[in-house]
Design an enzyme around this catalytic site. Structure first.
Site, PDB file in Angstrom:
ATOM      1  N   ARG A 174      -9.302 -40.917  -6.034  1.00  0.00           N
ATOM      2  CA  ARG A 174      -8.513 -40.022  -6.899  1.00  0.00           C
ATOM      3  C   ARG A 174      -9.339 -39.545  -8.090  1.00  0.00           C
ATOM      4  NH1 ARG A 174      -5.197 -42.093 -10.483  1.00  0.00           N
ATOM      5  NH2 ARG A 174      -4.726 -43.928  -9.200  1.00  0.00           N
ATOM      6  N   TYR A 192       3.195 -14.286 -12.502  1.00  0.00           N
ATOM      7  CA  TYR A 192       3.562 -14.976 -11.267  1.00  0.00           C
ATOM      8  C   TYR A 192       4.858 -15.770 -11.484  1.00  0.00           C
ATOM      9  CZ  TYR A 192       3.712 -18.396  -7.598  1.00  0.00           C
ATOM     10  OH  TYR A 192       4.154 -19.194  -6.585  1.00  0.00           O
ATOM     11  N   ASP A 239      -5.271 -16.693 -16.006  1.00  0.00           N
ATOM     12  CA  ASP A 239      -5.155 -16.795 -14.549  1.00  0.00           C
ATOM     13  C   ASP A 239      -5.913 -15.610 -13.960  1.00  0.00           C
ATOM     14  OD1 ASP A 239      -4.347 -16.628 -11.868  1.00  0.00           O
ATOM     15  OD2 ASP A 239      -2.408 -17.551 -12.290  1.00  0.00           O
ATOM     16  N   LYS A 263      -6.012 -18.240  -2.526  1.00  0.00           N
ATOM     17  CA  LYS A 263      -6.060 -16.793  -2.318  1.00  0.00           C
ATOM     18  C   LYS A 263      -7.488 -16.336  -1.967  1.00  0.00           C
ATOM     19  CE  LYS A 263      -1.668 -17.021  -3.258  1.00  0.00           C
ATOM     20  NZ  LYS A 263      -1.339 -17.804  -4.375  1.00  0.00           N
TER      21      LYS A 263
HETATM   22  C1  LIG Z   1      -1.378 -15.238  -9.895  1.00  0.00           C
HETATM   23  C2  LIG Z   1      -1.028 -16.547  -9.277  1.00  0.00           C
HETATM   24  N1  LIG Z   1      -1.308 -17.683  -9.927  1.00  0.00           N
HETATM   25  C3  LIG Z   1      -1.002 -18.884  -9.402  1.00  0.00           C
HETATM   26  C4  LIG Z   1      -0.366 -18.997  -8.187  1.00  0.00           C
HETATM   27  C5  LIG Z   1      -0.014 -20.365  -7.653  1.00  0.00           C
HETATM   28  O1  LIG Z   1      -0.958 -20.784  -6.714  1.00  0.00           O
HETATM   29  P1  LIG Z   1      -0.644 -21.770  -5.479  1.00  0.00           P
HETATM   30  O2  LIG Z   1       0.295 -21.064  -4.572  1.00  0.00           O
HETATM   31  O3  LIG Z   1      -1.997 -22.026  -4.914  1.00  0.00           O
HETATM   32  O4  LIG Z   1      -0.020 -23.001  -6.063  1.00  0.00           O
HETATM   33  C6  LIG Z   1      -0.054 -17.843  -7.470  1.00  0.00           C
HETATM   34  C7  LIG Z   1       0.621 -17.940  -6.158  1.00  0.00           C
HETATM   35  O5  LIG Z   1       0.992 -16.952  -5.571  1.00  0.00           O
HETATM   36  C8  LIG Z   1      -0.392 -16.588  -8.036  1.00  0.00           C
HETATM   37  O6  LIG Z   1      -0.109 -15.433  -7.398  1.00  0.00           O
END
Ligand SMILES: Cc1ncc(COP(=O)(O)O)c(C=O)c1O
Length: 371
Positions: free
Chosen positions: A47, A98, A169, A194
């Site tokens: 971990r 998001y 982000d 992604k």
């Molecule tokens: C801009 C953005 N940030 C974070 C996330 C969250 O990521 P995860 O689905 O890998 O937990 C997403 C998911 O669609 C996203 O579009």
């Protein structure tokens, strides 16, 4: 003295995170399937660290110009950032980012952990006004799903002068388009799920920072929060990352072409894509971004029901949530109860993939006609 230059992104993607060369050493990092390590080394326990994670971390870190930690999902990485805030901290965040993050922020506020100030990140004055007293400025740009662009260089510099922490982000833009740590941000966040992984076959997240003390706090948040990725997923994500620049450039080219054609389609009300010269964010985007990404959204002149039918009618584009994979996906975002009510009911988010652009266009046209 070494004069080696930092490789360009396409080279970096292929060369980063490899084991040191030695006779019979593998070209690729191994998948380390062990929870337990012999005592006396820096890892200690499964971990706390894993060689399969660190190979991926060094590659993402090279792209984002910071030390990197990978997590079990993008949301796990984001939760780790909020977990290190003191109780009562003020977080200023996009009012339309998001939906998972918006929901998490709402629940952290409802439980009394933090106070949230929601702002329109494309309105720079509004963001600057909210800065005094802000502990953490949470930026997403372009935003999911309306592709609003924040003036990152100006906002980050003002936030740092004000003493705020800044997290960005960078999932939509990727480091090929912008590198927020180089603009002064403290943390860059990715849903590795992604573009980095790129094949819709795993869920993972990352945090990058240039601040050694912050890295230790975030590493402890992962170690004791326990949101660690699996070694196999880390290995697979690095395999995907090898082609990230190739995939991203092709998808981005496709996105601009489709956005341009959609903007004059008679059934389309509005296209949201900062790469279009007609987009209200275009000038700002060109001032500091090296591209516009490969996600676009469009709303229909007709309503939600029609938009659902468009998504169901496609033959090549998959009707599904998520983005950043080689395959094109679309969905009506308001089908999710936690999507912001500021997003138009008929808005379809299209994650443009690497297919032939003419095939994609034909599919869009037939879906719009047949719905
Ligand atoms: C801009 C953005 N940030 C974070 C996330 C969250 O990521 P995860 O689905 O890998 O937990 C997403 C998911 O669609 C996203 O579009």
């Amino acid at each position: 003295m070494s004069t080696a230059k930092k490789p360009k992104p396409a080279t970096l993607a292929i060369s980063a995170g490899r084991p040191d060369p030695a006779p019979d050493a593998p070209l690729n990092p191994p998948i380390i399937l062990s929870s337990t390590f012999h005592a006396g080394g820096p890892l200690g326990y499964g971990r706390y660290g894993n060689e399969s994670w660190s190979a991926l971390e060094s590659a993402i870190g090279a792209f984002e110009c910071g030390s990197t930690l990978v997590f079990s999902s993008g949301m796990a990485a984001i939760s780790a950032v909020f977990s290190i805030l003191p109780v009562g901290a003020v977080v200023t965040a996009s009012h339309q980012g998001y939906s998972g993050v918006m929901t998490l922020l709402g629940s952290l506020e409802a439980s009394g952990k933090i106070e949230v100030r929601f702002v329109d990140v494309s309105n720079t004055e509004e963001v600057l006004t909210a800065l005094p007293g802000t502990a953490l400025l949470w930026l997403e740009s372009p935003t999911n799903p309306t592709l609003a662009v924040a003036d990152l260089p100006r906002i980050i510099s003002a936030a740092k002068k004000e003493g705020c922490g800044v997290a960005v982000d960078n999932t939509f833009a990727t480091p090929l388009v912008q590198q927020p740590l180089l603009m002064g941000a403290d943390i860059v966040v990715h849903s590795v799920t992604k573009y980095f992984a790129g094949h819709s076959d795993l869920v993972m997240g990352s945090l990058s920072t240039q601040d050694p003390a912050l890295l230790i706090r975030l590493s402890d948040a992962r170690k004791f929060g326990g949101a660690i990725p699996g070694p196999f997923e880390a290995w697979l994500a690095l395999r995907g990352l090898r082609t990230f620049p190739l995939r991203f450039e092709r998808a981005q080219e496709n996105a601009l072409e489709l956005a341009t054609r959609l903007s004059i389609h008679p059934k389309v009300d509005r296209v949201f894509y900062p790469g279009l010269p007609s987009d209200p964010q275009h000038m700002r985007a060109t001032s500091f971004m090296k591209g516009f990404g490969a996600v676009l959204s469009f709303s229909l002149k007709s309503g939600a029901e029609q938009a659902d039918r468009v998504c169901e009618s496609s033959l090549i584009i998959t009707y599904a949530t998520s983005l950043g994979g080689i395959e094109s996906l679309w969905e009506r975002r308001r089908r999710w109860a936690n999507e912001s009510s500021s997003v138009p009911e008929s808005l379809i988010r299209l994650s443009v993939g690497c297919e032939d652009v003419e095939d994609l266009w034909e599919d869009i046209v037939q879906s719009l006609e047949n719905a």
